[in-house]
Design an enzyme around this catalytic site. Structure first.
Site, PDB file in Angstrom:
ATOM      1  N   HIS A  36      26.124  11.395  45.984  1.00  0.00           N
ATOM      2  CA  HIS A  36      26.553  10.226  45.493  1.00  0.00           C
ATOM      3  C   HIS A  36      25.703   8.870  45.571  1.00  0.00           C
ATOM      4  O   HIS A  36      26.062   7.994  44.864  1.00  0.00           O
ATOM      5  CB  HIS A  36      28.131  10.190  45.490  1.00  0.00           C
ATOM      6  CG  HIS A  36      28.444  10.039  46.897  1.00  0.00           C
ATOM      7  ND1 HIS A  36      28.492  11.107  47.808  1.00  0.00           N
ATOM      8  CD2 HIS A  36      28.991   8.975  47.635  1.00  0.00           C
ATOM      9  CE1 HIS A  36      28.911  10.633  48.865  1.00  0.00           C
ATOM     10  NE2 HIS A  36      29.323   9.618  48.813  1.00  0.00           N
ATOM     11  N   GLU A  94      27.743  32.914  55.286  1.00  0.00           N
ATOM     12  CA  GLU A  94      27.177  33.115  54.190  1.00  0.00           C
ATOM     13  C   GLU A  94      26.878  31.834  53.291  1.00  0.00           C
ATOM     14  O   GLU A  94      25.791  32.113  52.654  1.00  0.00           O
ATOM     15  CB  GLU A  94      28.281  33.805  53.070  1.00  0.00           C
ATOM     16  CG  GLU A  94      28.619  35.421  53.829  1.00  0.00           C
ATOM     17  CD  GLU A  94      29.636  35.313  54.933  1.00  0.00           C
ATOM     18  OE1 GLU A  94      30.228  34.275  55.115  1.00  0.00           O
ATOM     19  OE2 GLU A  94      30.069  36.220  55.351  1.00  0.00           O
ATOM     20  N   GLN A 140      37.285  44.177  51.652  1.00  0.00           N
ATOM     21  CA  GLN A 140      35.908  44.445  51.636  1.00  0.00           C
ATOM     22  C   GLN A 140      35.309  44.763  50.247  1.00  0.00           C
ATOM     23  O   GLN A 140      34.081  45.152  49.909  1.00  0.00           O
ATOM     24  CB  GLN A 140      35.669  45.775  52.461  1.00  0.00           C
ATOM     25  CG  GLN A 140      36.547  45.812  53.861  1.00  0.00           C
ATOM     26  CD  GLN A 140      35.992  44.576  54.722  1.00  0.00           C
ATOM     27  OE1 GLN A 140      34.941  44.568  55.157  1.00  0.00           O
ATOM     28  NE2 GLN A 140      36.943  43.586  55.120  1.00  0.00           N
TER      29      GLN A 140
END
Lengths: 618, 618
Positions: free
Chosen positions: A74, A361, A422
């Site tokens: 920003h 991840e 899973q």
């Protein structure tokens, strides 16, 4: 003062005020934007551009360029003001901020050749920077530096700490996080206010070098950058700053976030008026060529015998290892499940191009994006279910126009006993709703291998869905499968119905077609392995020829194969719409064998035959 | 030894071996599971259950019960072995592990009354535990404790550090993280191996109390739990353990993750054989009632005048503040954008029930789920785009069967200048693909208020999508809007076409219908504010009456309103399918005014009239 070379002068403070003025001006022109968040970091950036950044604005693809990421996207008015000061854009373009067609977007994107990655979702710039720094140290093996301007609020994001952990562990001395601790967030004070020590303690614990400074003291800033360059670890410069610094009406005031200044003219006067100081940013010294991992060679994919049983995840791992041998630009990333996704096969074959990201991840995807910035060809894999953890990173990668290959294993209820936590059951929906994405879902080993290779050159985000269990090999080695293709596996001139499947359900569809055939019902079977884009012509032909379609998929009913098929008939198709019946997973699964799961979910061959019969009865 | 009261004895080690044996037995019975990951934590849990846990297994809803979360959900064999030892389940049920219909799922879920939250996606149990601990300290105001068993690998997840930051800052002395540092992950050694100090330094930096121990030394474990109880801060017990402890063939060996022991009988012999030690877990002392924030009162929603212009985000904030006044069980959570989402209105009205989670969307969702465990009614809000950051948490909340109300503001291109990083364009797809979810997308202020109230009692995950800009108020105050409803806004017996819209595009659809009407084309207009579930009958009626449908939405083409409409015709609908034309956002937006954005994306009234005309020409 036009053209004055401030890099030789000491007027960095004056340049800082120019950056503030320009941030105020462009925000005022657009009637929106974040001038106060730009003003706090102006001195930090003025010093960086004048004395430390090595960048050739005439050649953004120069591999020796430093990289600068505005993690606090920003603060784009500040970035664009810097570009203007560096002579990269005109004042006119600066003032086109946030207008239709302008490159001066609300948050920076790579539409600008000097921007590596889109930011604006906080907590992402540093993880992307870690990816570039990893590329610099371990792939390119070049001494460029990666500078990341962070806000203080965004240090609350877990992704920042995934990045800190990865960078600290890898001793990425080429990485500098410049944290603009202006103590005010969107709706009030941040958690730690001006306590730069709170951040320093945390980052030190993650093995970073930290330096606490006054972010408006040019000498302190300058010394900190010099110290960062000399560190053998990543450095965080924790700079205490004032939001809206330089303009009393807004400085350190709440409720001044993300809006133009109420009285821009007065503010500009207070800052000394409009200037035109130029920075001659020093280009990098040309040094060695980027490292290369050998020469390209012909691709030799593993071949699987028709009739054998092979899990598509195995075929993925073997294909990626083969692709890595053929293409020295391919790299692999794992989130500590390589043994299950079979990324481990690539790791074993090409350890220097393999990156273990552990169970992080978001950082895995960010690292892949960062490596892609430097021209490497990353494949990142984890369970399909766990890619949901990084969905915002995938979304932003699409805004960046990044090229990225993602592989999600353990798709659907077919994994069996492990249960719903899973099972990837929303991945098709999530990845189809990514701009310019490709979604591939192979049903056999040779097809998987071909698609792993086909993904490599796709100029966007390509997602491959693999399965845990063995499936029969039904395609011969060397058969060609392309993005946007399909395969008609059963077909005749008298087909009564079409069954459309992908992945594990292709085999259920074939069994169902055989059973139906025994009752004199002729079913066309389409393997819709490219779930996005869909082979619309083949689907339309089937609708025209059979008038009835049953879709069957190992996924929730929303956003997967069935919806992809229906969408074909909403895209200006002529002629009557077919009758469509969608089979998908409706109930929350629990533990069971793979066969029980398919049966319970109503997506096995028996469910398909029943659906066909019910459709024919209408 | 049946029934022996180990809580008085010192045979905790023997109980630990029993837990190992039972973990091995049930994994062997199922042919899958994670016995070695259970064995490392067996002594930690044996000590906890025997000496420190306060839990009434006969009354899991007792508000004074401690809470135990297996963040490492794959250690479910250990959890179920504990339940057996505590007399909550039989040995027979234990041995039904991972079979069809059994409650003994591969990863624990709240199908078991003693399980608060589903785990199995790593890095989530601690954030959920923070939510319960926040409820204990600040809502219920009861002294129950929250024990979370974590793996070492999962400490790489950023969500863990969001949790540590939140818990440390709030001084949640009622929270204990027990970290099973067994040094081996799924595919080899973890990043920090047995260096418990690496974890301790990090957690101390986040203001936690840390204790490093040998996780197989009962006295050390016991002392650590006692010290945790005496701490004025959250405590992390970093326990060095051996994966597969107690069985030499697997102890501290790689490649033993997530599989039954090759020789279970030998292993059981090595551990001293099958036992039946019982634990009498001590129930909590009954103390004061949970705190209540006053008494319920009638709901008085703000009323908006038809013809005024009000942003739906404003109506959300005002409605939630009103709901909070009527219902003392309602709590609000913000990820530091409350000024924009208007959650701030709730914060101002009900500061004691407002939780600022700062920019940590995963922790915000997890905190909401944790508060829901204790019966509170949480609403969590951020930008729709940033809810993608927490998608895995939403997915797992659905596996938990959690009741959760999520609000995503700043939907679609209609936000205007801020650009694509801030635009929720995949949220409808993502939330529709959540099990048992409800997706609501109001177009005016009174409708928003009604839906905010309707969400409160939905027994699943309800998502509300709000808009940044003002939209005309078209419904009167007090009109009823229910989940699965819709509104037909224009309709006649001679309608030529139906336009289906939601949110901002409803107003575009109305303008288009007016324009078409001037040319003698009669368009039905449906406000499909319940995007999931859809009012299928109204859509079917429209298809029957008009034969042609144009859908228009401020979202990517995949998984949103258009697909929800198409899906109606794939669910066993009789009769001919309509012609459908879907209008949605195809290109990557940049900065522009809201009006320019709608026009550029091809979803404004002009695009709708053109689509209708093209459909009528067919």
């Amino acid at each position: 003062m036009t053209g004055q070379n401030v890099s030789q002068a000491v007027h960095i403070g004056e340049l800082g005020d120019q950056l503030r003025v320009d941030a105020i001006r462009c925000s005022a022109a657009s009637g929106s934007g974040h001038p106060t968040s730009s003003m706090s970091a102006a001195d930090l950036m003025a010093t960086l551009f004048t004395r430390h950044l090595r960048y050739d604005f005439d050649d953004p693809s120069n591999p020796h360029n430093d990289h600068l990421i505005f993690s606090k996207g920003h603060a784009s008015p500040l970035l664009y003001a810097l570009y203007k000061a560096a002579g990269a854009i005109t004042d006119e373009e600066l003032l086109s901020f946030r207008t239709l067609g302008s490159r001066m977007e609300g948050h920076p994107t790579p539409r600008l050749p000097w921007v590596d990655v889109a930011t604006g979702s906080l907590g992402q710039g540093l993880p992307f920077g870690v990816g570039i720094a990893l590329a610099g140290k371990l792939l390119d093996r070049l001494p460029y530096r990666v500078w990341v301007l962070c806000g203080d609020s965004e240090l609350a994001e877990g992704s920042i700490w995934e990045a800190c952990e990865h960078a600290g562990y890898e001793k990425l001395a080429n990485l500098v996080a410049i944290v603009d601790v202006n103590r005010l967030g969107q709706r009030g004070p941040t958690r730690h206010g001006w306590d730069t020590g709170a951040y320093a303690r945390r980052m030190q614990a993650f093995d970073w070098n930290t330096i606490e400074i006054d972010g408006h003291d040019i000498d302190q800033i300058d010394s900190a950058y010099a110290a960062a360059a000399a560190s053998d670890r990543p450095t965080a410069i924790l700079a205490r700053t004032t939001k809206g610094a330089g303009v009393e009406a807004v400085a350190d005031r709440e409720e001044q976030h993300g809006k133009p200044l109420a009285d821009a003219d007065d503010a500009i006067d207070e800052l000394g008026g409009v200037r035109n100081v130029r920075i001659d940013v020093r280009p990098p010294a040309n040094e060695t060529e980027p490292y290369q991992f050998g020469e390209p060679s012909p691709l030799r994919l593993s071949e699987y015998k028709v009739g054998d049983s092979v899990a598509t995840r195995n075929a993925f791992g073997e294909a990626l290892a083969a692709l890595g041998a053929a293409r020295p630009d391919v790299v692999g990333l794992d989130a500590e499940v390589g043994d299950s996704t079979r990324m481990q096969k690539f790791a074993d074959a090409h350890p220097e191009r393999f990156f273990q990201c552990y169970i992080a991840e978001q950082q895995m995807i960010a690292a892949a994006v960062g490596m892609g910035v430097r021209g490497w060809t990353p494949y990142a894999a984890t369970f399909a279910a766990f890619l949901t953890r990084a969905y915002d990173f995938v979304r932003m990668a699409a805004v960046s126009g990044a090229e990225l290959r993602l592989v999600g294993s353990h798709a659907g209820v077919a994994i069996g006993q492990d249960g719903p936590s899973q099972m990837g059951l929303e991945d098709l929906a999530a990845f189809r709703a990514v701009h310019r994405s490709v979604v591939l879902y192979p049903c056999d080993a040779n097809q998987t291998a071909a698609l792993v290779a086909a993904m490599a050159d796709y100029p966007g985000i390509a997602y491959l869905r693999t399965s845990r269990g063995d499936t029969p090999v039904i395609y011969g080695p060397g058969e060609e499968f392309s993005i946007a293709g399909s395969r008609v596996l059963r077909s005749s001139a008298q087909d009564d119905v079409t069954i459309i499947a992908a992945g594990v359900t292709v085999h259920e569809a074939l069994t169902a077609a055989d059973q139906l055939g025994q009752d004199g019902i002729s079913a066309r079977v389409i393997d819709l392995y490219s779930v996005k884009p869909v082979d619309a012509q083949t689907v339309r032909d089937a609708a025209r020829d059979t008038g009835r379609i049953v879709t069957v998929e190992d996924h929730w009913p929303q956003g997967g194969v069935g919806d992809a098929v229906l969408d074909v008939f909403a895209q200006g198709a002529e002629g009557p719409m077919p009758q469509v019946l969608k089979l998908a997973v409706h109930g929350m699964p629990a533990s069971a064998t793979p066969e029980e799961q398919l049966r319970t979910a109503g997506i096995d061959h028996q469910a398909v035959t029943e659906a066909v019969r019910s459709l024919l009865r209408r």
